[in-house]
Design a protein around this motif. Structure first.
Motif, PDB file in Angstrom:
ATOM      1  N   ASP A 133       0.827  -1.210   0.000  1.00 47.64           N
ATOM      2  CA  ASP A 133       0.000   0.000   0.000  1.00 47.64           C
ATOM      3  C   ASP A 133       0.859   1.258   0.000  1.00 47.64           C
ATOM      4  O   ASP A 133       0.421   2.313   0.429  1.00 47.64           O
ATOM      5  CB  ASP A 133      -0.922  -0.001   1.227  1.00 47.64           C
ATOM      6  CG  ASP A 133      -2.188   0.821   0.964  1.00 47.64           C
ATOM      7  OD1 ASP A 133      -2.606   0.912  -0.205  1.00 47.64           O
ATOM      8  OD2 ASP A 133      -2.742   1.367   1.933  1.00 47.64           O
ATOM      9  N   THR A 134       2.091   1.134  -0.494  1.00 51.19           N
ATOM     10  CA  THR A 134       2.969   2.300  -0.550  1.00 51.19           C
ATOM     11  C   THR A 134       2.698   3.083  -1.836  1.00 51.19           C
ATOM     12  O   THR A 134       2.165   2.536  -2.814  1.00 51.19           O
ATOM     13  CB  THR A 134       4.445   1.876  -0.538  1.00 51.19           C
ATOM     14  OG1 THR A 134       4.728   1.168  -1.752  1.00 51.19           O
ATOM     15  CG2 THR A 134       4.760   0.980   0.655  1.00 51.19           C
ATOM     16  N   PRO A 135       3.073   4.358  -1.871  1.00 52.33           N
ATOM     17  CA  PRO A 135       2.903   5.124  -3.115  1.00 52.33           C
ATOM     18  C   PRO A 135       3.575   4.458  -4.306  1.00 52.33           C
ATOM     19  O   PRO A 135       3.015   4.451  -5.408  1.00 52.33           O
ATOM     20  CB  PRO A 135       3.543   6.473  -2.784  1.00 52.33           C
ATOM     21  CG  PRO A 135       3.405   6.605  -1.303  1.00 52.33           C
ATOM     22  CD  PRO A 135       3.568   5.224  -0.765  1.00 52.33           C
TER      23      PRO A 135
ATOM     24  N   TRP B 119       1.589   1.731  -6.095  1.00 46.60           N
ATOM     25  CA  TRP B 119       0.506   2.247  -6.927  1.00 46.60           C
ATOM     26  C   TRP B 119       1.044   2.987  -8.156  1.00 46.60           C
ATOM     27  O   TRP B 119       0.450   2.918  -9.240  1.00 46.60           O
ATOM     28  CB  TRP B 119      -0.420   3.130  -6.098  1.00 46.60           C
ATOM     29  CG  TRP B 119      -1.257   2.282  -5.186  1.00 46.60           C
ATOM     30  CD1 TRP B 119      -1.041   2.040  -3.862  1.00 46.60           C
ATOM     31  CD2 TRP B 119      -2.402   1.518  -5.561  1.00 46.60           C
ATOM     32  NE1 TRP B 119      -1.989   1.172  -3.378  1.00 46.60           N
ATOM     33  CE2 TRP B 119      -2.844   0.836  -4.397  1.00 46.60           C
ATOM     34  CE3 TRP B 119      -3.108   1.331  -6.750  1.00 46.60           C
ATOM     35  CZ2 TRP B 119      -3.959  -0.007  -4.400  1.00 46.60           C
ATOM     36  CZ3 TRP B 119      -4.216   0.490  -6.757  1.00 46.60           C
ATOM     37  CH2 TRP B 119      -4.630  -0.165  -5.594  1.00 46.60           C
TER      38      TRP B 119
ATOM     39  N   GLN C   4      -4.121   7.084  -6.711  1.00 46.67           N
ATOM     40  CA  GLN C   4      -4.042   6.396  -5.427  1.00 46.67           C
ATOM     41  C   GLN C   4      -2.684   6.626  -4.762  1.00 46.67           C
ATOM     42  O   GLN C   4      -2.587   6.739  -3.542  1.00 46.67           O
ATOM     43  CB  GLN C   4      -4.282   4.901  -5.617  1.00 46.67           C
ATOM     44  CG  GLN C   4      -5.731   4.509  -5.818  1.00 46.67           C
ATOM     45  CD  GLN C   4      -6.572   4.802  -4.586  1.00 46.67           C
ATOM     46  OE1 GLN C   4      -6.153   4.548  -3.457  1.00 46.67           O
ATOM     47  NE2 GLN C   4      -7.746   5.364  -4.802  1.00 46.67           N
ATOM     48  N   ALA C   5      -1.632   6.673  -5.572  1.00 45.19           N
ATOM     49  CA  ALA C   5      -0.302   6.959  -5.015  1.00 45.19           C
ATOM     50  C   ALA C   5      -0.275   8.339  -4.380  1.00 45.19           C
ATOM     51  O   ALA C   5       0.295   8.530  -3.288  1.00 45.19           O
ATOM     52  CB  ALA C   5       0.751   6.862  -6.119  1.00 45.19           C
TER      53      ALA C   5
ATOM     54  N   VAL D  67      -2.837   9.961  -3.153  1.00 42.03           N
ATOM     55  CA  VAL D  67      -3.656   9.931  -1.938  1.00 42.03           C
ATOM     56  C   VAL D  67      -2.802   9.494  -0.752  1.00 42.03           C
ATOM     57  O   VAL D  67      -2.923  10.026   0.357  1.00 42.03           O
ATOM     58  CB  VAL D  67      -4.859   8.982  -2.118  1.00 42.03           C
ATOM     59  CG1 VAL D  67      -5.520   8.676  -0.769  1.00 42.03           C
ATOM     60  CG2 VAL D  67      -5.881   9.597  -3.068  1.00 42.03           C
ATOM     61  N   ARG D  68      -1.906   8.560  -0.992  1.00 39.26           N
ATOM     62  CA  ARG D  68      -1.079   8.017   0.092  1.00 39.26           C
ATOM     63  C   ARG D  68       0.086   8.933   0.465  1.00 39.26           C
ATOM     64  O   ARG D  68       0.548   8.899   1.595  1.00 39.26           O
ATOM     65  CB  ARG D  68      -0.569   6.630  -0.313  1.00 39.26           C
ATOM     66  CG  ARG D  68      -1.655   5.578  -0.174  1.00 39.26           C
ATOM     67  CD  ARG D  68      -1.460   4.367  -1.071  1.00 39.26           C
ATOM     68  NE  ARG D  68      -2.537   3.414  -0.845  1.00 39.26           N
ATOM     69  CZ  ARG D  68      -3.771   3.556  -1.344  1.00 39.26           C
ATOM     70  NH1 ARG D  68      -4.071   4.601  -2.084  1.00 39.26           N
ATOM     71  NH2 ARG D  68      -4.711   2.656  -1.088  1.00 39.26           N
ATOM     72  N   ALA D  69       0.536   9.738  -0.466  1.00 37.06           N
ATOM     73  CA  ALA D  69       1.618  10.687  -0.167  1.00 37.06           C
ATOM     74  C   ALA D  69       1.580  11.805  -1.198  1.00 37.06           C
ATOM     75  O   ALA D  69       2.181  11.686  -2.267  1.00 37.06           O
ATOM     76  CB  ALA D  69       2.975   9.991  -0.181  1.00 37.06           C
ATOM     77  N   CYS D  70       0.896  12.874  -0.864  1.00 36.59           N
ATOM     78  CA  CYS D  70       0.777  14.013  -1.796  1.00 36.59           C
ATOM     79  C   CYS D  70       1.990  14.925  -1.600  1.00 36.59           C
ATOM     80  O   CYS D  70       1.895  16.020  -1.045  1.00 36.59           O
ATOM     81  CB  CYS D  70      -0.531  14.764  -1.549  1.00 36.59           C
ATOM     82  SG  CYS D  70      -0.877  15.997  -2.821  1.00 36.59           S
TER      83      CYS D  70
END
Length: 256
Positions: free
Chosen positions: A126-128, A131, A152-153, A155-158
């Protein structure tokens, strides 16, 4: 000589300076590798990740880091070989699975690339990067779900770094408008990164925006005069200028 052959462990630790003692250990080289990655110095990143593994051969992040550096350098066959070597020891690591998927996609082996990308997600990856890699693979396969995966990437780290990587992926597949959007958003997050301005300029140049691209490359070089990507792209843009003017002149002559 193959880069792959140069990645074997040598086991020799760096000597410390007597005048200014500096502990060059796993943590030191891990930080050095990340800095090289973030400044687009993929050759240095490759060397630094190799040093990390000399100190700790169980560091899966360094194994994956080497695969990522080889991909960025366009060494896709060696990236696949290095991923295979790492997966022999860590068969369930999501980022290793994801990076092998990208290497396979860049080589045109889409069925296996999709399978490895699926495996990365199934391993609770589930890491950037997992994705981003999935988006990369789906772009290679010309599937519409690629954009949502890259989103999605984010979302996890903008962060500027993820935007930069996303822009590079879109650029690789000729999605220049999307690449430009990612680079522009990255610059908005951190305008002090020369690699972002260089990438911004590359996207602008690809879309025919030569004058603004030149400004972006200049900004990149002001921030870091050693930014090779900006220097090379700026020189290429300058050489293309006279050619474009000649083509416009010829077009005008024939129209008359």
């Amino acid at each position: 000589m193959s880069r792959f052959s140069n990645l074997e462990f040598r086991g020799d630790a760096e000597e410390q300076s007597a005048a200014a003692p500096l502990v060059k250990d796993e943590v030191y080289y891990q930080q050095e590798a990340q800095t090289a990655y973030e400044t687009g110095d993929f050759e240095q990143g490759l060397r630094s990740y190799a040093k990390v593994l000399e100190y700790n051969a169980q560091n899966t992040g360094a194994w994956a880091g080497q695969v990522k550096m080889l991909i960025e350098l366009g060494e896709f066959h060696e990236a696949r070989l290095w991923a295979d070597k790492a997966l022999e020891q860590f068969p369930h690591d999501p980022e290793l699975l994801a990076s092998k998927a990208v290497a396979l996609a860049r080589l045109g082996d889409l069925d296996n690339a999709l399978a490895f990308s699926d495996a990365a997600v199934e391993e609770r990856g589930d890491t950037p990067y997992v994705w981003l890699a999935r988006g990369d693979v789906l772009l290679a396969a010309k599937q519409k779900q690629a954009v949502p995966c890259i989103e999605q990437a984010l979302v996890r780290a903008c962060t500027w770094f993820v935007h930069w990587l996303a822009s590079r992926i879109y650029y690789t597949y000729g999605k220049f408008s999307l690449a430009l959007k990612m680079a522009q958003q990255g610059v908005a997050l951190d305008a002090g990164r020369s690699v972002l301005w260089a990438q911004f300029g590359r996207c602008q140049a690809a879309l025919g925006l030569a004058s603004v691209a030149a400004n972006s490359f200049q900004q990149a070089l002001q921030l870091d005069p050693r930014c090779r990507e900006a220097a090379v792209a700026s020189a290429k843009l300058s050489r293309a200028g006279p050619v474009r003017r000649l083509l416009r002149w010829c077009h005008g002559v024939f129209r008359r």
